[in-house]
Design a protein around this motif. Structure first.
Motif, PDB file in Angstrom:
ATOM      1  N   VAL A 232       0.858  -1.186   0.000  1.00 54.89           N
ATOM      2  CA  VAL A 232       0.000   0.000   0.000  1.00 54.89           C
ATOM      3  C   VAL A 232       0.895   1.237   0.000  1.00 54.89           C
ATOM      4  O   VAL A 232       1.900   1.262   0.713  1.00 54.89           O
ATOM      5  CB  VAL A 232      -0.881   0.076   1.284  1.00 54.89           C
ATOM      6  N   VAL A 233       0.547   2.213  -0.828  1.00 50.47           N
ATOM      7  CA  VAL A 233       1.141   3.547  -0.686  1.00 50.47           C
ATOM      8  C   VAL A 233      -0.033   4.519  -0.640  1.00 50.47           C
ATOM      9  O   VAL A 233      -0.741   4.682  -1.630  1.00 50.47           O
ATOM     10  CB  VAL A 233       2.068   3.910  -1.871  1.00 50.47           C
ATOM     11  N   SER A 234      -0.276   5.102   0.516  1.00 46.76           N
ATOM     12  CA  SER A 234      -1.391   6.045   0.658  1.00 46.76           C
ATOM     13  C   SER A 234      -0.866   7.424   1.033  1.00 46.76           C
ATOM     14  O   SER A 234      -0.222   7.583   2.076  1.00 46.76           O
ATOM     15  CB  SER A 234      -2.355   5.584   1.755  1.00 46.76           C
ATOM     16  N   VAL A 235      -1.148   8.413   0.180  1.00 46.83           N
ATOM     17  CA  VAL A 235      -0.860   9.799   0.548  1.00 46.83           C
ATOM     18  C   VAL A 235      -2.086  10.305   1.304  1.00 46.83           C
ATOM     19  O   VAL A 235      -3.202  10.266   0.788  1.00 46.83           O
ATOM     20  CB  VAL A 235      -0.595  10.661  -0.698  1.00 46.83           C
ATOM     21  N   THR A 236      -1.860  10.713   2.528  1.00 43.05           N
ATOM     22  CA  THR A 236      -3.004  11.079   3.376  1.00 43.05           C
ATOM     23  C   THR A 236      -2.980  12.557   3.779  1.00 43.05           C
ATOM     24  O   THR A 236      -3.930  13.037   4.380  1.00 43.05           O
ATOM     25  CB  THR A 236      -2.977  10.233   4.659  1.00 43.05           C
ATOM     26  N   MET A 237      -1.894  13.229   3.460  1.00 43.97           N
ATOM     27  CA  MET A 237      -1.799  14.648   3.822  1.00 43.97           C
ATOM     28  C   MET A 237      -1.257  15.414   2.623  1.00 43.97           C
ATOM     29  O   MET A 237      -0.334  14.946   1.943  1.00 43.97           O
ATOM     30  CB  MET A 237      -0.849  14.842   5.011  1.00 43.97           C
ATOM     31  N   PHE A 238      -1.818  16.588   2.370  1.00 42.55           N
ATOM     32  CA  PHE A 238      -1.368  17.431   1.258  1.00 42.55           C
ATOM     33  C   PHE A 238      -1.518  18.869   1.724  1.00 42.55           C
ATOM     34  O   PHE A 238      -2.628  19.315   2.010  1.00 42.55           O
ATOM     35  CB  PHE A 238      -2.225  17.153   0.008  1.00 42.55           C
ATOM     36  N   ILE A 253       3.615  16.758   1.235  1.00 43.45           N
ATOM     37  CA  ILE A 253       2.699  15.635   1.313  1.00 43.45           C
ATOM     38  C   ILE A 253       3.237  14.626   2.321  1.00 43.45           C
ATOM     39  O   ILE A 253       4.425  14.623   2.660  1.00 43.45           O
ATOM     40  CB  ILE A 253       2.484  14.948  -0.058  1.00 43.45           C
ATOM     41  N   GLY A 254       2.351  13.807   2.819  1.00 44.59           N
ATOM     42  CA  GLY A 254       2.764  12.770   3.754  1.00 44.59           C
ATOM     43  C   GLY A 254       1.797  11.613   3.690  1.00 44.59           C
ATOM     44  O   GLY A 254       0.692  11.745   3.152  1.00 44.59           O
ATOM     45  N   GLY A 255       2.212  10.490   4.221  1.00 45.62           N
ATOM     46  CA  GLY A 255       1.318   9.335   4.195  1.00 45.62           C
ATOM     47  C   GLY A 255       1.980   8.099   4.759  1.00 45.62           C
ATOM     48  O   GLY A 255       2.962   8.172   5.507  1.00 45.62           O
ATOM     49  N   THR A 256       1.425   6.944   4.397  1.00 44.54           N
ATOM     50  CA  THR A 256       1.922   5.682   4.944  1.00 44.54           C
ATOM     51  C   THR A 256       2.094   4.653   3.831  1.00 44.54           C
ATOM     52  O   THR A 256       1.368   4.671   2.841  1.00 44.54           O
ATOM     53  CB  THR A 256       0.966   5.146   6.037  1.00 44.54           C
ATOM     54  N   ALA A 257       3.076   3.794   4.027  1.00 43.96           N
ATOM     55  CA  ALA A 257       3.289   2.671   3.115  1.00 43.96           C
ATOM     56  C   ALA A 257       3.222   1.375   3.919  1.00 43.96           C
ATOM     57  O   ALA A 257       3.577   1.353   5.099  1.00 43.96           O
ATOM     58  CB  ALA A 257       4.653   2.793   2.439  1.00 43.96           C
ATOM     59  N   ARG A 258       2.717   0.329   3.307  1.00 44.14           N
ATOM     60  CA  ARG A 258       2.647  -0.979   3.970  1.00 44.14           C
ATOM     61  C   ARG A 258       3.123  -2.070   3.029  1.00 44.14           C
ATOM     62  O   ARG A 258       2.911  -1.985   1.815  1.00 44.14           O
ATOM     63  CB  ARG A 258       1.193  -1.322   4.378  1.00 44.14           C
ATOM     64  N   ALA A 259       3.754  -3.094   3.593  1.00 41.23           N
ATOM     65  CA  ALA A 259       4.143  -4.265   2.806  1.00 41.23           C
ATOM     66  C   ALA A 259       4.321  -5.434   3.770  1.00 41.23           C
ATOM     67  O   ALA A 259       4.452  -5.226   4.986  1.00 41.23           O
ATOM     68  CB  ALA A 259       5.438  -4.008   2.047  1.00 41.23           C
ATOM     69  N   PHE A 260       4.322  -6.629   3.222  1.00 41.75           N
ATOM     70  CA  PHE A 260       4.370  -7.814   4.075  1.00 41.75           C
ATOM     71  C   PHE A 260       5.761  -8.434   4.170  1.00 41.75           C
ATOM     72  O   PHE A 260       5.918  -9.574   4.608  1.00 41.75           O
ATOM     73  CB  PHE A 260       3.328  -8.840   3.606  1.00 41.75           C
ATOM     74  N   LEU A 265       9.047  -3.244   1.864  1.00 42.29           N
ATOM     75  CA  LEU A 265       9.140  -1.883   2.440  1.00 42.29           C
ATOM     76  C   LEU A 265      10.331  -1.129   1.847  1.00 42.29           C
ATOM     77  O   LEU A 265      10.250   0.067   1.563  1.00 42.29           O
ATOM     78  CB  LEU A 265       9.291  -1.953   3.967  1.00 42.29           C
ATOM     79  N   GLU A 266      11.447  -1.860   1.660  1.00 40.25           N
ATOM     80  CA  GLU A 266      12.642  -1.224   1.079  1.00 40.25           C
ATOM     81  C   GLU A 266      12.419  -0.863  -0.388  1.00 40.25           C
ATOM     82  O   GLU A 266      12.854   0.185  -0.857  1.00 40.25           O
ATOM     83  CB  GLU A 266      13.854  -2.159   1.214  1.00 40.25           C
ATOM     84  N   MET A 267      11.743  -1.752  -1.096  1.00 39.19           N
ATOM     85  CA  MET A 267      11.470  -1.487  -2.512  1.00 39.19           C
ATOM     86  C   MET A 267      10.600  -0.232  -2.647  1.00 39.19           C
ATOM     87  O   MET A 267      10.856   0.626  -3.502  1.00 39.19           O
ATOM     88  CB  MET A 267      10.782  -2.706  -3.130  1.00 39.19           C
ATOM     89  N   ILE A 268       9.589  -0.109  -1.793  1.00 37.54           N
ATOM     90  CA  ILE A 268       8.724   1.080  -1.854  1.00 37.54           C
ATOM     91  C   ILE A 268       9.561   2.336  -1.620  1.00 37.54           C
ATOM     92  O   ILE A 268       9.432   3.331  -2.332  1.00 37.54           O
ATOM     93  CB  ILE A 268       7.575   0.981  -0.822  1.00 37.54           C
TER      94      ILE A 268
END
Ligand SMILES: [Zn+2]
Ligand SMILES: [Zn+2]
Length: 392
Positions: A232-238, A253-260, A265-268
């Motif tokens: 997941v890559v979600s931009v949640t602040m602008f 901008i800011g937000g959160t990334a998720r991976a399993f 996580l490093e690739m993102i």
């Protein structure tokens, strides 16, 4: 359900403890009252108590028999900055703070296991009851490990549990490998050149550049991930300027990334860096990028996953244990402990009709307290079986 008579005997105490903790929620690293209560109870049961590990963390140690094999059981103690909307008698006494993730229940279930194991002593080895502070994103697991948790209290394997609303009472869910996602938070600051809104030719517009960055980031999950993995890559602040007729100098901008996986996580991070730098260059602006991993992926090891699932199946029946639970894009601080020791994290059903965690009407289900205590206790009795002295 196979709840031992000893645990059935103090079921009412468990309920009272859980409700008392619920009524007095404390945020991460402020769990003074909760930690004191935990330490007092552990001492009462006959555990050796170590308080102040990683701030407000507590470890209870219970030894039995000649064996040196060791195990860690972990619960979390912190509450969330949420205004409770429940109206029952034991609802939060502190405005703006609430046990909305069930850590009141987790703490109580582990105390119940300690009480049972101290009384029955049907194991051979060393049990560490780990009560961690600040699970909700403030790094309580790290704080305890940096304070020497696993050096001072060696654990051959570690186990944790989380209640799961939407799963019926009396059921468990687990999966080998990743169960919950790892997470990162990111900030991007786009530095351009401002101007009058009517004369864009004098500006290097950071708002436009940031907008294109937001759009371009979406290609990472869609085009860079193996389709059979997920992230997941979600931009949640602008944030941009603050006048209708001024092109600002800076947008962020800011937000959160998720991976399993850690690799995910490093690739993102790598891809985000490439996209942000490239888009910024195209717009003749300069972008600063900050990416911080706040949770590791929660990855269960095969042997411990099977052991905890087998123990759960003994308690509630094989058909009530989902051994291939779906992946959860939420995260868990226990993940960092699991990067250090083999172990497993299991979900215990909180009931189908309870509110989701992190909502103002959530409530931990008292009916599952004895079951959770029993699961923890039976993990110890299996892992450190009393007749296993020869192995140690
Ligand atoms: Zn939570
Ligand atoms: Zn939680």
């Amino acid at each position: 359900m196979n709840i031992p008579t000893e645990i059935q005997g103090f079921e009412d105490d468990l309920k009272l403890w859980r409700r008392d903790i619920h009524q007095h929620p404390e945020l991460g690293f402020e769990e003074k009252r909760t930690a004191k209560f935990v330490a007092e109870q552990l001492a009462k049961f006959g555990c050796e108590v170590h308080a102040g590990i990683g701030g407000t963390g507590v470890v209870g140690v219970l030894r039995n028999g000649p064996g040196n094999r060791s195990i860690g059981l972990r619960a979390d103690m912190d509450a969330l900055p949420i205004q409770e909307e429940n109206t029952f008698g034991h609802c939060s006494a502190h405005d703006g703070k609430m046990h909305a993730c069930g850590h009141d229940g987790h703490t109580t279930m582990l105390l119940g296991a300690a009480r049972y194991l101290a009384a029955t002593q049907n194991f051979n080895g060393i049990v560490h009851f780990i009560f961690q502070p600040a699970e909700e994103g403030l790094g309580g697991a790290h704080a305890m490990m940096e304070d020497g948790l696993f050096e001072q209290f060696p654990c051959e394997s570690i186990y944790g549990m989380h209640n799961w609303p939407s799963m019926p009472v009396g059921q468990f869910g687990i999966r080998n490998g990743a169960l919950l996602a790892g997470g990162a938070l990111f900030d991007v600051t786009v530095n351009g050149r401002g101007s009058h809104g009517a004369f864009p030719q004098h500006a290097n517009d950071p708002v436009l550049a940031a907008s294109e960055i937001v759009m371009s980031l979406q290609q990472i999950v869609a085009r860079r991930f193996d389709p059979l993995e997920t992230g997941v890559v979600s931009v949640t602040m602008f944030k941009g300027g603050d006048a209708y007729n001024v092109i600002p100098k800076v947008a962020s901008i800011g937000g959160t990334a998720r991976a399993f996986s850690r690799d995910g996580l490093e690739m993102i991070e790598k891809e985000m860096h490439r996209v942000i730098t490239g888009v910024a260059a195209a717009h003749n602006v300069v972008a600063e990028f900050d990416y911080r991993v706040t949770f590791a992926p929660t990855i269960n090891t095969p042997r411990e996953t099977e052991l905890i699932a087998d123990v759960a199946a003994d308690l509630v029946g094989e058909e009530k244990v989902e051994r291939n639970h779906y992946l959860i894009s939420g995260s868990e601080d226990f993940s960092f402990m699991l990067e250090n020791r083999p172990g497993a994290f299991i979900l215990i059903g909180n009931g189908e009709d309870t509110s989701p965690v992190h909502t103002p009407t959530y409530e931990f289900n008292d009916n599952i307290l004895p079951l959770g205590s029993t699961l923890y206790a039976k993990i110890v009795e299996r892992e450190l079986a009393a007749d296993s002295a020869a192995l140690s």
